[in-house]
Scaffold this motif. Structure first.
Motif, PDB file in Angstrom:
ATOM      1  N   UNK A  90      13.156 -12.057 -29.233  1.00  0.00           N
ATOM      2  CA  UNK A  90      12.820 -10.778 -28.606  1.00  0.00           C
ATOM      3  C   UNK A  90      11.436 -10.377 -29.053  1.00  0.00           C
TER       4      UNK A  90
ATOM      5  N   UNK B 239       8.565  -7.977 -29.903  1.00  0.00           N
ATOM      6  CA  UNK B 239       8.629  -6.565 -30.241  1.00  0.00           C
ATOM      7  C   UNK B 239       7.578  -5.717 -29.525  1.00  0.00           C
TER       8      UNK B 239
ATOM      9  N   UNK C 197       3.452 -14.216 -33.733  1.00  0.00           N
ATOM     10  CA  UNK C 197       4.540 -13.269 -33.647  1.00  0.00           C
ATOM     11  C   UNK C 197       5.883 -13.949 -33.943  1.00  0.00           C
ATOM     12  N   UNK C 198       6.067 -15.169 -33.432  1.00  0.00           N
ATOM     13  CA  UNK C 198       7.321 -15.881 -33.715  1.00  0.00           C
ATOM     14  C   UNK C 198       7.420 -16.228 -35.198  1.00  0.00           C
ATOM     15  N   UNK C 199       6.266 -16.501 -35.803  1.00  0.00           N
ATOM     16  CA  UNK C 199       6.280 -16.838 -37.226  1.00  0.00           C
ATOM     17  C   UNK C 199       6.490 -15.615 -38.110  1.00  0.00           C
ATOM     18  N   UNK C 200       6.600 -14.431 -37.491  1.00  0.00           N
ATOM     19  CA  UNK C 200       6.847 -13.226 -38.268  1.00  0.00           C
ATOM     20  C   UNK C 200       5.589 -12.589 -38.814  1.00  0.00           C
ATOM     21  N   UNK C 201       4.484 -12.814 -38.102  1.00  0.00           N
ATOM     22  CA  UNK C 201       3.232 -12.193 -38.525  1.00  0.00           C
ATOM     23  C   UNK C 201       2.788 -11.196 -37.474  1.00  0.00           C
TER      24      UNK C 201
ATOM     25  N   UNK D  32       4.366 -23.233 -36.630  1.00  0.00           N
ATOM     26  CA  UNK D  32       4.619 -23.808 -37.967  1.00  0.00           C
ATOM     27  C   UNK D  32       3.770 -25.066 -38.194  1.00  0.00           C
TER      28      UNK D  32
ATOM     29  N   UNK E 209      10.075 -16.107 -43.529  1.00  0.00           N
ATOM     30  CA  UNK E 209       9.151 -15.200 -42.868  1.00  0.00           C
ATOM     31  C   UNK E 209       9.501 -15.008 -41.400  1.00  0.00           C
ATOM     32  N   UNK E 210       9.955 -16.097 -40.743  1.00  0.00           N
ATOM     33  CA  UNK E 210      10.166 -15.956 -39.305  1.00  0.00           C
ATOM     34  C   UNK E 210      11.347 -15.062 -38.949  1.00  0.00           C
TER      35      UNK E 210
ATOM     36  N   UNK F 252      11.670 -12.130 -40.199  1.00  0.00           N
ATOM     37  CA  UNK F 252      11.257 -10.744 -40.449  1.00  0.00           C
ATOM     38  C   UNK F 252      11.432  -9.865 -39.218  1.00  0.00           C
ATOM     39  N   UNK F 253      10.864 -10.304 -38.085  1.00  0.00           N
ATOM     40  CA  UNK F 253      10.916  -9.438 -36.900  1.00  0.00           C
ATOM     41  C   UNK F 253      12.334  -9.274 -36.364  1.00  0.00           C
TER      42      UNK F 253
ATOM     43  N   UNK G  48      14.296  -5.756 -36.030  1.00  0.00           N
ATOM     44  CA  UNK G  48      14.864  -5.368 -34.733  1.00  0.00           C
ATOM     45  C   UNK G  48      16.339  -5.011 -34.874  1.00  0.00           C
TER      46      UNK G  48
END
Lengths: 643, 153
Positions: free
Chosen positions: A314, A316, A330-334, A351, B17-18, B20-21, B25
């Protein structure tokens, strides 16, 4: 489940014989070509639901229950006629499927009463579907002969709004997943890359990079793990084709993803969907679960030795995440900020592994190319751009919705022949193509054809395919300001020219749409200095930003200044907005013949700009007027008028 | 029954880390917004400084840091809606609710948000109240719509 067993053994198996009579009949039943009981289809894409499809659905079910009629109710996606939603189609056994527009819940009863008595109501009829097995209705036009559909060539949207998106059986009955199985059973991954390369398919997300070449690059990179990302982060305002594809035909996209993953050697695919698209997310999730159930996801799929897995992500909500490297971050959580290229994601992406990122529409073209071969695809469109393109038409067009045309169709045909021209008989002023970082084209450029290079030559981009029609009531300065405001808010902040430059452009445009009351000499000078520097500033932003979004950020302004210079000059020198949109530039006067002196406007005026005695005509002092328009709104005698 | 913060966090692997979002959510879906405690706990779990977690969360439009109102108004500010006068609509809603965009009223009844596009361009201008769409709205209707929600509490 019987249906599943039948499909796997008789249709999808290696030795399946699709010419058997019983198989043909069963498939026709599954895809509702022949029906035994009446079927009611309700257009329930997001656009349909906004127009009230949920209430229609409830009303239809209540009607069937009350009258004790045995019928099937199917919720389909969007056929593309968003302004006619909610659409209801009805198919009686042996009769052609017939489509009705604007069926809100209160119209359901009359409609169904008529139809079940085999009468066609005179109102709200759209057309009937062409099907050789069925008897046609009299005096009902064929749906594919309507002006809206006649010029379209539907590849991606072929089954949107027609087939049942909730059912994988329906998709398989229409020939789905057979192409995927043919690919993994008979083709090497290299061969698929070659076929796509030959087809000449180019990325539909805006970049226009050759898809086959991108795949080949990832295919040739040696790595233990490769990824495929489907970019469904459709956050341009005014673009909704990806959503329509996902809601109307999710399995088409998933088949495209599965084939692509096999072609590049990826065993893991991600689909990045906007968070706001809750229905699209739901549909994909459901479709993925059906795939798992049928065994298309997992290890050693259909004993071919191929592994495949899909993860739904999803997004954000950030406009910049439509850019591929930002999406990876964004997928990597940054933070979703773009990375410098090269290295291209096809070499070093998610990655740090080779990753192919394709747009929804690009992937939805893949099953068609592999089913019919590259040469068939090559016949559609023009040499520089093969295939079709879906456009989302909105704004002041007569028909708003989704249109799929072959590349090379002129913009004039799309707006005037397919979408029916401008609403309410107004004059056409401009069309905005390519989303916020696209550009506005005036009437003189309407003969441009849809393609990549043909639009680039005029400084426009095809973008993701939003097409917003503007009429004479639209102010181009206001539109440029609106887009700059959007881009300034959505700039990720990495490059200073884009972050600060868009803000400055927005400020300058704000200045010229504001009434200069009590402005000092220095402020006037600043205002004009800003205008003079607009073009330079735009050039700096374009040349020094890292990603595509920054480089195209000044486009809406530059194109508006190029084609609608007179309007800008009018705002700057005459302090006037001809469309009456820039509120602070409006000038009002009171028609002395109509004013009866009711003092309503005088009391409400926030700047005491209206003078007069009760029962005598009033006057507006222009110097004091701030153009708020309150007097215009409160006057019951239409005495306050715009200059 | 609300799932507790611990339960949501334990669904995800520590230090990855991945996740996190998706984790943020999930918390937002459960609680409606991200509070300070959530950010701190997520930071510990993912092994990232909480300042960084907060920085990432504020980058994206989706995350909220104040509770939504009982009635959440979303006004579309997409291009098509803009051309049909959505700015005036937004201003009128702000005036009637006495809120600015992004705020929640003090009694927690109303909150207002301007979104970039809801994809309902055919029915512009549109507004969405708790998932229910109001299409082709005119400025004059707004007070009536809002009064309807006021009276239902």
């Amino acid at each position: 489940m019987d249906e599943k067993k039948f499909l796997i053994e008789k249709v999808l198996a290696v030795k399946a014989d699709l010419t058997q009579r019983e198989v043909i009949d069963a498939l026709a039943l599954l895809r509702h070509d022949t029906v035994n009981i009446p079927v009611v289809y309700i257009g329930s894409g997001t656009c349909g639901k906004v127009a009230g499809a949920n209430d229609t659905f409830v009303a239809v079910n209540r009607y069937l229950e009350e009258k004790n009629i045995k019928a099937e109710v199917v919720q389909v996606g969007c056929i593309g006629l968003c302004s006619y939603e909610p659409l209801v189609d009805i198919q009686l056994p042996g009769k052609a499927r017939i489509s009705f527009k604007s069926i809100t819940h209160e119209r359901v009863e009359t409609l169904l009463d008529d139809i079940f008595n085999s009468e066609v109501p005179t109102e709200n009829v759209l057309g009937q579907f062409n099907n050789k097995r069925h008897n046609r209705w009299n005096n009902v036009p064929l749906i594919n002969e309507l002006p809206f559909f006649r010029l379209q060539h539907r590849v991606v949207l072929a089954n949107c709004g027609v087939s049942n998106p909730d059912s994988i059986s329906d998709y398989i009955a229409r020939g789905g997943y057979q192409t995927y199985l043919k690919c993994i059973r008979n083709y090497t991954s290299e061969k698929i890359c070659n076929i796509v390369d030959q087809s000449g398919l180019r990325g539909r997300g805006g970049g226009g990079y050759l898809t086959g070449e991108k795949w080949m690059m990832a295919h040739n990179t040696v790595s233990d793990q490769k990824y495929l990302i489907c970019n469904a982060a459709e956050s341009d305002p005014g673009a909704f084709m990806d959503r329509a594809v996902i809601e109307g035909d999710p399995h088409l996209l998933l088949e495209g993803i599965a084939i692509t993953a096999y072609a590049i050697g990826a065993t893991k695919a991600y689909i990045y969907v906007m968070d706001e698209y809750s229905q699209a997310y739901f549909m994909l999730n459901q479709a993925i679960n059906q795939l798992k159930d049928f065994g298309f996801i997992g290890y050693n799929i259909f004993e071919s030795g191929v592994d495949f897995k899909i993860t739904l992500v999803k997004g954000p909500g950030a406009f910049v995440c439509g850019e591929e490297t930002a999406l990876i971050n964004s997928i990597e959580g940054k933070r979703g900020m773009p990375r410098p290229k090269p290295p291209y994601p096809a070499i070093e992406g998610l990655f740090g592994k080779p990753t192919v990122i394709n747009n929804v529409e690009t992937l939805a073209n893949i099953p068609f190319i592999l089913r019919h071969g590259p040469l068939h695809f090559n016949e559609i469109g023009i040499p520089e751009a093969r295939g079709t393109k879906v456009f989302a038409i909105s704004g002041k067009a007569m028909i708003t919705g989704l249109v799929e045309v072959p590349m090379g169709t002129s913009i004039r045909d799309i707006i005037f022949k397919i979408a029916g021209g401008v609403k309410d008989g107004k004059d056409f002023k401009a069309v905005q193509i390519g989303g916020p970082s696209g550009s506005c084209l005036p009437a003189s450029q309407l003969d441009l054809t849809v393609g990549y290079e043909s639009l680039w030559s005029e400084g426009a981009i095809i973008g993701s395919g939003g097409m917003i029609v503007m009429d004479e009531d639209t102010c181009m300065v206001d539109i440029a300001k609106f887009f700059m405001n959007f881009l300034q808010k959505e700039s990720c902040g990495k490059c200073i020219p884009c972050r600060e430059g868009t803000r400055r452009i927005h400020e300058i445009l704000e200045n010229i749409t504001r009434r200069p009351t009590g402005e000092s000499g220095f402020e006037v000078l600043e205002r004009f200095k800003g205008i003079i520097q607009l073009a330079d500033l735009s050039e700096v932003i374009r040349d020094t930003s890292l990603c595509g979004l920054g480089q195209t950020a000044p486009n809406p302004l530059l194109s508006a200044m190029k084609w609608f210079r007179d309007e800008f000059e009018e705002h700057v020198f005459d302090r006037k907005c001809r469309a009456g949109v820039c509120k602070e530039l409006r000038l009002f006067y009171i028609d002395v013949d109509k004013c009866i002196g009711c003092v309503a406007c005088l009391r409400k005026c926030p700047s005491n700009a209206i003078v007069g005695q009760p029962r005598q005509p009033h006057f507006i002092i222009e110097e004091k007027c701030i153009g708020c328009g309150i007097c215009f709104d409160v006057c019951k005698f239409v005495a306050v008028k715009l200059k | 029954m609300q799932a507790s913060l611990d339960e949501i966090i334990s669904r995800y692997k520590a230090g990855s880390r991945e996740s996190l979002l998706p984790l943020l959510q999930d918390i937002q879906i459960e609680f409606g917004y991200l509070n300070e405690e959530a950010i701190l706990r997520v930071g510990q779990h993912i092994k990232l400084p909480s300042s960084k977690v907060y920085g990432i969360a504020t980058f994206y439009d989706q995350f909220r840091f104040v509770q939504k109102g009982k009635f959440h108004f979303k006004v579309c500010r997409g291009t098509s809606c803009h051309m049909h006068g959505s700015l005036s609509i937004l201003r009128e809603v702000e005036r009637v609710l006495n809120l600015k965009e992004g705020q929640t009223s003090r009694d927690g009844r109303f909150s207002l948000e301007a979104v970039s596009c809801m994809g309902a361009c055919g029915s512009a201008p549109v507004m969405n109240v708790n998932g229910e769409f109001k299409t082709a709205i005119a400025i004059q209707d707004i007070a009536q719509i809002i009064n309807f929600y006021r009276s239902t509490i």
